[in-house]
Every structure is written in C-alpha cells, then in structure tokens.
Motif scaffolding. Structure first.
Motif, PDB file in Angstrom:
ATOM      1  N   UNK A 141      -2.206   3.734   6.695  1.00 32.31           N
ATOM      2  CA  UNK A 141      -0.732   3.936   7.027  1.00 32.31           C
ATOM      3  C   UNK A 141      -0.167   4.635   5.735  1.00 32.31           C
ATOM      4  N   UNK A 142      -0.415   4.227   4.735  1.00 33.89           N
ATOM      5  CA  UNK A 142       0.358   4.697   3.613  1.00 33.89           C
ATOM      6  C   UNK A 142       0.195   6.395   3.432  1.00 33.89           C
ATOM      7  N   UNK A 187       0.833  -1.240  -0.032  1.00 36.16           N
ATOM      8  CA  UNK A 187      -0.014  -0.019   0.090  1.00 36.16           C
ATOM      9  C   UNK A 187       0.959   1.296  -0.183  1.00 36.16           C
ATOM     10  N   UNK A 188       2.011   1.120   0.865  1.00 36.78           N
ATOM     11  CA  UNK A 188       2.890   2.487   0.802  1.00 36.78           C
ATOM     12  C   UNK A 188       3.632   2.791  -0.571  1.00 36.78           C
ATOM     13  N   UNK A 189       3.893   1.425  -1.353  1.00 35.89           N
ATOM     14  CA  UNK A 189       4.327   1.701  -2.647  1.00 35.89           C
ATOM     15  C   UNK A 189       3.579   2.190  -3.515  1.00 35.89           C
ATOM     16  N   UNK A 211       9.940  -0.875   5.638  1.00 34.65           N
ATOM     17  CA  UNK A 211       8.764  -1.356   6.304  1.00 34.65           C
ATOM     18  C   UNK A 211       9.073  -2.809   6.478  1.00 34.65           C
ATOM     19  N   UNK A 212       9.977  -3.671   5.898  1.00 38.64           N
ATOM     20  CA  UNK A 212      10.424  -4.886   5.940  1.00 38.64           C
ATOM     21  C   UNK A 212      10.587  -5.419   7.418  1.00 38.64           C
ATOM     22  N   UNK A 213       9.599  -6.508   7.944  1.00 39.78           N
ATOM     23  CA  UNK A 213       9.690  -7.105   9.271  1.00 39.78           C
ATOM     24  C   UNK A 213       9.357  -8.172   9.273  1.00 39.78           C
ATOM     25  N   UNK A 214       9.741  -9.053  10.583  1.00 46.52           N
ATOM     26  CA  UNK A 214       9.255 -10.379  10.451  1.00 46.52           C
ATOM     27  C   UNK A 214       8.345 -10.386  11.859  1.00 46.52           C
ATOM     28  N   UNK A 274       1.048   4.003  -2.927  1.00 49.39           N
ATOM     29  CA  UNK A 274       0.537   5.477  -2.650  1.00 49.39           C
ATOM     30  C   UNK A 274       1.656   6.344  -3.069  1.00 49.39           C
ATOM     31  N   UNK A 275       3.062   6.014  -2.820  1.00 48.82           N
ATOM     32  CA  UNK A 275       4.243   6.875  -3.161  1.00 48.82           C
ATOM     33  C   UNK A 275       4.144   7.308  -4.758  1.00 48.82           C
ATOM     34  N   UNK A 276       3.912   5.949  -5.591  1.00 50.94           N
ATOM     35  CA  UNK A 276       3.825   6.158  -6.818  1.00 50.94           C
ATOM     36  C   UNK A 276       2.648   6.894  -7.280  1.00 50.94           C
ATOM     37  N   UNK A 277       1.616   6.796  -6.679  1.00 44.73           N
ATOM     38  CA  UNK A 277       0.399   7.616  -7.042  1.00 44.73           C
ATOM     39  C   UNK A 277       0.551   8.986  -7.033  1.00 44.73           C
ATOM     40  N   UNK A 278       1.574   9.411  -5.751  1.00 48.28           N
ATOM     41  CA  UNK A 278       1.851  10.800  -5.728  1.00 48.28           C
ATOM     42  C   UNK A 278       3.010  11.243  -6.459  1.00 48.28           C
TER      43      UNK A 278
END
Length: 273
Positions: free
Chosen positions: A228-229, A26-28, A95-98, A30-34
C-alpha cells in the motif's frame, strides 16, 4: 520486498495521519525512505514515537504530533506547526480512520457520528487546511486512504463502508476544484491487508488461510502494508504527475472477480463449442 534505489520525494515535506501503526506507519516509513521529511500524526504519541524512531534508524527524517483530526483546533495546530517548520506542505496522506462498530440493527447514531467525524470530517479538515497552501504554491499531492469497502460490502461495518465511499466521492470533487491550482487528489483503496486488525479479528485457521491460500483473492494472500505504501509513494511523486481523481485499488485482484462462477455447483457449458 525489493527497495528502490532512487529518492523521488527528496526535499519534500509530507504529513501522514494515523501513522502510529499498520498501513500508516508503513506509508510514513516509505515516504521518508524516498527522501521526504515526514510529520506523523495520531491520537497517541507513543506509537508515533515508535514510527519516528524506525524512520530515523533507517536514516530518514521525521517528527510527531499528537492530534485528533476531527477537532478543528487540533488540525489548525498541526498545520501551523508544519508551516512554521517547513514553510510549505508538499504531500498529505489522510490515513487516519476508525473501524469499530456493531452490526446494523445494533449500531446507534452516536457511533455513526463518531466514525463519520474522524473518517470523513477529519479527512476534510486536514485536506482543506493543507490545500489552501498548496493552491497558493500551485503544486501538491493529497492522497486519501479509501478501501474496497467503498466498492462493496464485506462485513457488518455500515458506518465504515459509508465513510470510505464518502472519501472517494470527496476526492472527485476536490480533483475538479483543485486541478487548476496544480494540486492532485487521489485515493488508494486497500483490500485485505496484513495488519494487527486482521490478526485480532481472525482465528488461527482463518489467518493461516488468508496468509497462504486466500482462495477469494487471485494472488491467494493478504496484501502487505508495504505494498500500500508503495502505491502512495508513487501517487505522491512526479511520476504520477498526470494522475488525479483516481481511486487506485490495491487488493490482489479481489474486486476484479465477482466470484460467481466459482460458487456454481458445476461448470457452465461454454458457448461456441
């Protein structure tokens, strides 16, 4: 959800880790949409390809690299590839996490180390590698995805909670050191988010409750990944030019309420009556 009619990140280049699904995807998007061109990074190329396809279908620009962010060699490869393509990196979203461990009395040291390697060391490696170029350019925005687990316990996730506290603390120190170079560091702390993980770990009755009548949360529902995005995109943009060192909590009001009064057997007697 209403979409903005402006492009705050036009002409900028952004890296999003853990972008194959859920919040990262979702973040990726959103940033691309911006307006940003987005490099999506993760351990499995398949989900990343899906993110790229979704972005390009919406008219955005994105590309993907598979990498293990806990590996110094992989991080160097990602940053080198980004700089060869772009010349500079404007935004990094860690954002990467386990999130997979047994209860405290059962978890072993190897699991603790593995979770810290990805959630903390990986965030450090990506941040340091990107911040060097940002410092030279005298501008940039780095955003860590933390968690309300950095503020209080919500389950048997000792290592995960500790790593998110570490990420928030790391952001504070980065803020002090990098502000003179024009680089802003912030965190976004999600509450309970409507992702695959919640669906996998909830019974149908629990999921129905969280989606529609989440009593513990003032807004009475789960947070959507797009919410969040939206917070991340704001912090990445010039509209947040004076914001650094913040841990922006996006939890529907969950942590604003200690939830003590609601659990008493009956209302207390008001003062001043």
């Amino acid at each position: 959800m209403m979409q903005p009619n402006y492009r705050r990140l036009e002409g900028r280049n952004a890296i999003v880790t853990g972008a194959g699904r859920g919040i990262g995807q979702s973040i990726a998007r959103k940033l691309a949409m911006e307006g940003a061109e987005v490099l999506v990074v993760g351990r499995s190329l398949g989900p990343l390809a899906d993110t790229v396809t979704a972005i390009e279908s919406a008219g955005g620009r994105a590309w993907a690299l598979s990498a293990d962010i806990s590996s110094e060699e992989d991080v160097k490869r990602v940053i080198t590839s980004a700089l060869e393509r772009w010349g500079q990196i404007d935004v990094l979203v860690n954002n990467a996490a386990v999130f997979d461990e047994p209860p405290f009395l059962e978890v072993d040291a190897a699991t603790i180390r593995e979770i810290f390697d990805i959630n903390v060391v990986g965030t450090f490696l990506m941040s340091q590698a990107v911040a060097k170029g940002m410092a030279d350019n005298r501008k940039g925005s780095i955003i860590h995805i933390s968690s309300i687990d950095a503020l209080g316990a919500d389950g048997p996730v000792t290592a995960y909670s500790a790593t998110k506290s570490a990420v928030v603390s790391m952001a504070r120190t980065m803020t002090m050191e990098l502000a003179p170079f024009g680089v802003r560091i912030n965190c976004v702390a999600p509450g309970f988010v409507n992702t695959d993980m919640v669906h996998k770990t909830s019974t149908p009755n629990v999921l129905e409750h969280m989606l529609n009548d989440f009593t513990r949360v003032p807004i009475r529902r789960l947070i959507e990944p797009e919410e969040i995005a939206a917070a991340v995109a704001f912090l990445a943009s010039d509209e947040a030019s004076a914001i650094t060192g913040a841990n922006l909590v996006v939890d529907g009001g969950l942590t604003s309420n200690l939830f003590v009064m609601e659990t008493l057997p009956e209302p207390m007697i008001p003062l001043g009556g």
